[in-house]
Write an enzyme that holds these catalytic residues in place. Structure first.
Site, mmCIF file in Angstrom:
data_model
loop_
_atom_site.group_PDB
_atom_site.id
_atom_site.type_symbol
_atom_site.label_atom_id
_atom_site.label_comp_id
_atom_site.label_asym_id
_atom_site.label_seq_id
_atom_site.Cartn_x
_atom_site.Cartn_y
_atom_site.Cartn_z
ATOM 1 N N LYS A 123 8.194 72.491 1.606
ATOM 2 C CA LYS A 123 8.637 71.116 1.383
ATOM 3 C C LYS A 123 9.294 71.048 0.005
ATOM 4 C CE LYS A 123 6.967 66.392 1.839
ATOM 5 N NZ LYS A 123 7.488 65.899 0.560
ATOM 6 N N ASP A 141 51.473 72.365 -8.867
ATOM 7 C CA ASP A 141 51.986 71.020 -9.119
ATOM 8 C C ASP A 141 53.172 70.721 -8.201
ATOM 9 O OD1 ASP A 141 50.090 70.818 -11.000
ATOM 10 O OD2 ASP A 141 51.432 70.780 -12.741
#
Ligand SMILES: [Zn+2]
Length: 428
Positions: free
Chosen positions: A113, A33
Site C-alpha cells: 500500500k 522553431d
C-alpha cells in the site's frame, strides 16, 4: 468538408499545445522553431478562413503557452471508493471468513500500500484526457497539467487493444531518496522542509504552476480501474498486465497467492522490509483476484467488499510538546530535547526526542506547547518532524537556549567560532 476542417483545427490546436507544454513547462522542446512556426501559421490561416471552427481554447488566443492549473472540479466517471482497514491478523481473519461464505473459490492478490495521494487518470482513445485527485470520491480536482509533468505517466497509451475509455486509479508518491535531497536543498535555501514524503507529494502536485511540479521527481504507481469501455478483465492480475502493456506504471511488488497463510507471509515480509522499498508504504492491500467473485461480493456504500487494507502500526503520530529541556553531555555539549506527552509509536512509548541544537529548533519551527508530528521508524530513535500549525491557539512560546549550565551554573558558550553547539566549560 466542414467536418474535416473542424477536425484539422482541433488536431493542430492539440499538437501545438503539446509542443508548447514540452517547451514552456518541461523545458524540453520536441521540434525545431521552424517546424513549430509552420504548424502555428497553418492554424492561424485555417482559423482566419474558418473562424466558426476556432476553438475557445485555441493556443492562438494565449501568449507564451499560459499553462496554469485551475484545480477546477470534475466528477469521476465511476466513483472512487476507499478501502476498509484492518489492523491485525484476527481482524483480517474475520474478513477472510466473510469472503469465504461465497461458494466460489478464489485467489488473493497482495500488493504493498503506497502511502501517497490517490489519483484518477482518464484515458480517451488512449490519450490522457484528464487527471483528477480523489476529492470526496465523487468529485475531484483537475491536476492534468501537473500529472503530465510526471515522466512515468504516459500521455499516450501504447500497445494493442487500447480501450476507447479507461479510468486508471493510482497513487502519486515522492520517492524516498529524492525526498531527502529535496529537503536538503529546501533547508539550504532557508525554506521550510516537508514533514514527510506524502506531504512533499501533495505540495508538489498542488501547484498552480506546472513548471514547479515538473521540477519535482514525482512518481506514480497504478493499481486499479474505474470506468472502462472496450475492454474487460477476468482477473485483477490480468488487468495489471494489460495496464503495464499499455505503458502504465504498475508496481512489481504484487503477488497472487492461494492461501491465508501465504497472505500473512506477504504481510510479514513487507513489514520487516518496509524501509527497503523505494517509497513509503503503510500496509498491504489484499484483493480477491477473480473479477467475477469481486462482482458477486460487490460494495458497501464506501468501499469494495472484495478488498481490504492491512495497516502497519503507524510510524508517525502527533503529540503535545510540553517543554523543551536541555541535557549536558559528557563532553559538556548542551543539547536541547523535546519533552512530550507520552505517545505510542512503532511499538514503543515515546516521551523524549533530541532536537540537536538551537538552530535545528528554529529550522523545524517548533514552539513549546505545539502539537508536533513525531516519527519513529522501526528501531530508529524518535524524531520531531514538524509542528502542526493548524493546532496552534496562540499560547505557544519560543524556546530560549539557557545561558547557564543546568548542572553547575557556569556560563555556557560556544567553544569555537561558528560552532552550533554550546558547551559547559567545566566538563571534559
Ligand atoms: Zn556545567
Amino acid at each position: 468538408m466542414s467536418a474535416e476542417i473542424r477536425h484539422q483545427i482541433q488536431e493542430l490546436s492539440e499538437e501545438i499545445r503539446d509542443h508548447q507544454f514540452k517547451y514552456y513547462v518541461l523545458d524540453n522542446a520536441s521540434i525545431t522553431d521552424a517546424a513549430f512556426d509552420k504548424l502555428w501559421n497553418k492554424l492561424v490561416e485555417l482559423e482566419q478562413k474558418y473562424p466558426q471552427y476556432k476553438l475557445e481554447s485555441s493556443p492562438t488566443l494565449e501568449v507564451g503557452g499560459g499553462f496554469s492549473t485551475s484545480f477546477s472540479q470534475h466528477d469521476h466517471i465511476e466513483k472512487m471508493m476507499s478501502l476498509d482497514n484492518v489492523f491485525d491478523k484476527s481482524e483480517l481473519d474475520n474478513w477472510f471468513d466473510r469472503i469465504g461464505k461465497t461458494e466460489v473459490k478464489n485467489t488473493w492478490l497482495c500488493e504493498v500500500k503506497v502511502d501517497g495521494l490517490a489519483i484518477n487518470l482518464l484515458y480517451e482513445n488512449g490519450r490522457l484526457a484528464r487527471a483528477l485527485t480523489r476529492g470526496n470520491g465523487t468529485t475531484g480536482e483537475d491536476v492534468t497539467l501537473n500529472i503530465k509533468t510526471i515522466k512515468s505517466v504516459p500521455i499516450e497509451l501504447t500497445g494493442k487493444n487500447i480501450p476507447s475509455q479507461l479510468e486508471v486509479r493510482g497513487e502519486v508518491f515522492f520517492p524516498l531518496k529524492a525526498f531527502d535531497e529535496l529537503n536538503d536543498s529546501l533547508a539550504e535555501a532557508g525554506k521550510p522542509r516537508f514533514a514527510n514524503p506524502r506531504n512533499a507529494a501533495a505540495g508538489s502536485l498542488r501547484q498552480k504552476d506546472p513548471k514547479i511540479t515538473a521540477s519535482r521527481p514525482l512518481d506514480v504507481v497504478v493499481h486499479g480501474i474505474g470506468a472502462a469501455n472496450g475492454v474487460s478483465f477476468d482477473k485483477q492480475s490480468t488487468a495489471y498486465e494489460l495496464l503495464k502493456s499499455w505503458g502504465l506504471p504498475t508496481s512489481s511488488r504484487y503477488q497472487v497467492v492461494n492461501t491465508r497463510e501465504e497472505v500473512a507471509k506477504f504481510i510479514d515480509q513487507y513489514e520487516k522490509n518496509r524501509h527497503s522499498v523505494e517509497h513509503e508504504i503503510d500496509g498491504v492491500v489484499i484483493k480477491v483476484n477473480e473479477i467475477d467473485v469481486q462482482n458477486n461480493l460487490g460494495f458497501t456504500s464506501r468501499a469494495p467488499k472484495w478488498a481490504i487494507a492491512f495497516k502497519y502500526p503507524p510510524e508517525e503520530v502527533s503529540t503535545k510538546l510540553l517543554d523543551i529541556r536541555v541535557s549536558v553531555g559528557r563532553t559538556g555539549r548542551v543539547t536541547p530535547f523535546a519533552f512530550m506527552e507520552p505517545v505510542k509509536v512503532a511499538g514503543s512509548t515515546v516521551t523524549n526526542a533530541t532536537l540537536h541544537n538551537a538552530q535545528e529548533i528554529i529550522r523545524k519551527g517548533v514552539l513549546i506547547g505545539d502539537t508536533v508530528l513525531i516519527r519513529k521508524a522501526g528501531d530508529v530513535i524518535p524524531e520531531v518532524l514538524a509542528p502542526i500549525i493548524e493546532k496552534r491557539d496562540g499560547s505557544e512560546r519560543a524556546f530560549v537556549m539557557p545561558s547557564k549550565c543546568p548542572d553547575c551554573g557556569s556560563k555556557l558558550r560556544a567553544m569555537s567560532e561558528g560552532d552550533v553547539d554550546i558547551r559547559c566549560p567545566n566538563s571534559q
